[in-house]
Write a protein that holds these residues in place. Structure first.
Motif, PDB file in Angstrom:
ATOM      1  N   GLN A 154      19.716  43.398  44.075  1.00 31.72           N
ATOM      2  CA  GLN A 154      19.672  44.660  43.391  1.00 31.72           C
ATOM      3  C   GLN A 154      21.200  44.477  43.010  1.00 31.72           C
ATOM      4  N   THR A 155      21.791  45.515  43.052  1.00 33.12           N
ATOM      5  CA  THR A 155      23.164  45.665  41.584  1.00 33.12           C
ATOM      6  C   THR A 155      24.383  45.680  42.383  1.00 33.12           C
ATOM      7  N   VAL A 156      24.932  44.760  41.627  1.00 32.92           N
ATOM      8  CA  VAL A 156      26.297  43.817  42.419  1.00 32.92           C
ATOM      9  C   VAL A 156      27.525  45.392  42.151  1.00 32.92           C
ATOM     10  N   SER A 157      27.535  45.427  42.999  1.00 34.83           N
ATOM     11  CA  SER A 157      29.219  46.024  42.727  1.00 34.83           C
ATOM     12  C   SER A 157      30.899  45.809  43.144  1.00 34.83           C
ATOM     13  N   PHE A 158      31.326  46.486  42.414  1.00 27.29           N
ATOM     14  CA  PHE A 158      32.933  45.498  42.869  1.00 27.29           C
ATOM     15  C   PHE A 158      33.625  46.747  43.447  1.00 27.29           C
ATOM     16  N   SER A 159      33.569  47.694  44.367  1.00 26.75           N
ATOM     17  CA  SER A 159      33.558  48.902  44.435  1.00 26.75           C
ATOM     18  C   SER A 159      34.705  48.796  45.340  1.00 26.75           C
ATOM     19  N   LYS A 160      35.508  47.885  45.914  1.00 28.18           N
ATOM     20  CA  LYS A 160      37.106  46.963  46.299  1.00 28.18           C
ATOM     21  C   LYS A 160      37.397  46.748  45.629  1.00 28.18           C
ATOM     22  N   VAL A 161      37.706  46.575  44.323  1.00 25.68           N
ATOM     23  CA  VAL A 161      38.300  46.009  44.030  1.00 25.68           C
ATOM     24  C   VAL A 161      39.495  47.024  44.197  1.00 25.68           C
ATOM     25  N   LYS A 162      40.898  46.333  44.047  1.00 25.27           N
ATOM     26  CA  LYS A 162      42.220  47.571  43.544  1.00 25.27           C
ATOM     27  C   LYS A 162      43.621  46.804  43.097  1.00 25.27           C
ATOM     28  N   LEU A 163      43.531  47.861  42.281  1.00 22.19           N
ATOM     29  CA  LEU A 163      44.401  47.724  40.414  1.00 22.19           C
ATOM     30  C   LEU A 163      46.139  47.780  41.087  1.00 22.19           C
ATOM     31  N   THR A 164      46.861  46.845  40.973  1.00 19.04           N
ATOM     32  CA  THR A 164      48.548  47.374  41.029  1.00 19.04           C
ATOM     33  C   THR A 164      49.222  46.447  40.556  1.00 19.04           C
ATOM     34  N   ASN A 165      50.553  47.389  40.569  1.00 18.36           N
ATOM     35  CA  ASN A 165      51.471  47.445  39.480  1.00 18.36           C
ATOM     36  C   ASN A 165      52.619  46.359  39.643  1.00 18.36           C
ATOM     37  N   LYS A 166      52.593  46.503  41.946  1.00 14.54           N
ATOM     38  CA  LYS A 166      53.461  44.625  41.972  1.00 14.54           C
ATOM     39  C   LYS A 166      52.806  43.405  42.694  1.00 14.54           C
ATOM     40  N   LEU A 167      53.618  42.779  42.188  1.00 10.82           N
ATOM     41  CA  LEU A 167      52.574  41.748  42.921  1.00 10.82           C
ATOM     42  C   LEU A 167      53.290  41.543  44.737  1.00 10.82           C
ATOM     43  N   ASN A 168      52.403  41.775  45.804  1.00  8.71           N
ATOM     44  CA  ASN A 168      52.606  42.121  47.006  1.00  8.71           C
ATOM     45  C   ASN A 168      51.925  41.235  47.639  1.00  8.71           C
TER      46      ASN A 168
END
Length: 247
Positions: A154-168
């Motif tokens: 089935q289609t593989v989804s990267f829906s949980k990727v989160k983009l940030t501008n801080k190294l946390n």
């Protein structure tokens, strides 16, 4: 026997991959999601690995027409301190993997030029030298590692990727705001006999975007609201609050 995912963290790719891949990945680190993930079964013997078939992976970007609409306007993705999910969501369809082979899927983000960008008079233009690159990070799909048959069904989804501008250190991908990126998919053959041939990478020009802390192009904002059900729900809730406030 089962693989159990580690808690969210960033760590060297060498802790997941054979040392023979170190040269290809350099100092890149791996991020995992904070969400609970299922355990993944592994072969009970090495026979599946030793008798494995050669890979001929084929990857197609899902919803390419939607991505193209955004790309024609120069897509923008929000980055925040706590991390923001992508829209469109990057989803792919895979074929040509060994159904009995084990694979991990990782998503990285590559700077594609030497500019810092700015939005002037309705268009994006180069606006100076880029900032030092953010620490190289890849997001490991939570189903990793898993059989080729699993990835292809089935289609593989990267829906949980989160983009940030801080190294946390929270398992998110750090990007520099006002810089242009291209997502890159890495397919890693786990336990392949020849480690030098066990990583293949794919990218799609339609998925390029500029990282921003707020949308600059009103047309991009309109497309996000039109096609993203979460953005539309947020907008509807805001409109209701405005009406109630003026009631």
């Amino acid at each position: 026997t089962q693989f159990l995912k580690q808690p969210a963290a960033s760590f060297s790719v060498n802790s997941l991959l054979a040392s023979g891949m170190e040269e290809q990945y350099g100092d890149m680190t791996v991020s995992t999601t904070t969400d609970p993930v299922p355990t993944c079964p592994v072969p009970t013997s090495t026979s599946n690995i030793m008798d494995s078939k050669p890979d001929q992976p084929h990857v197609e970007l899902d919803e390419i027409e939607l991505w193209s609409r955004f790309n024609r306007l120069t897509n923008e993705m929000i980055v925040t301190k706590n991390g923001r999910r992508m829209f469109p969501v990057l989803k792919v369809n895979l074929s040509g993997l060994d159904p009995h082979g084990m694979y991990s899927l990782c998503l990285g983000f590559t700077p594609i030029d030497n500019h810092r960008w700015k939005y002037v008079n309705g268009e994006w233009v180069p606006g100076g030298k880029p900032e030092p690159p953010a620490p190289g990070c890849v997001y490991v799909h939570p189903d990793s590692p898993n059989f080729g048959a699993h990835w292809m069904k089935q289609t593989v989804s990267f829906s949980k990727v989160k983009l940030t501008n801080k190294l946390n250190g929270g398992g998110q991908i750090m990007l520099n705001s006002l810089h242009k990126y291209e997502p890159r998919l890495h397919i890693i053959r786990v336990g392949a006999p020849d480690v030098t041939k066990s990583v293949t990478s794919y990218s799609f020009s339609e998925s390029r975007f500029i990282a921003v802390t707020a949308y600059q192009n009103e047309e991009i904002t309109g497309l996000k609201i039109k096609y993203n059900p979460f953005a539309k729900a947020f907008l509807d809730a805001k409109e209701r609050q405005d009406k109630e406030g003026h009631g």
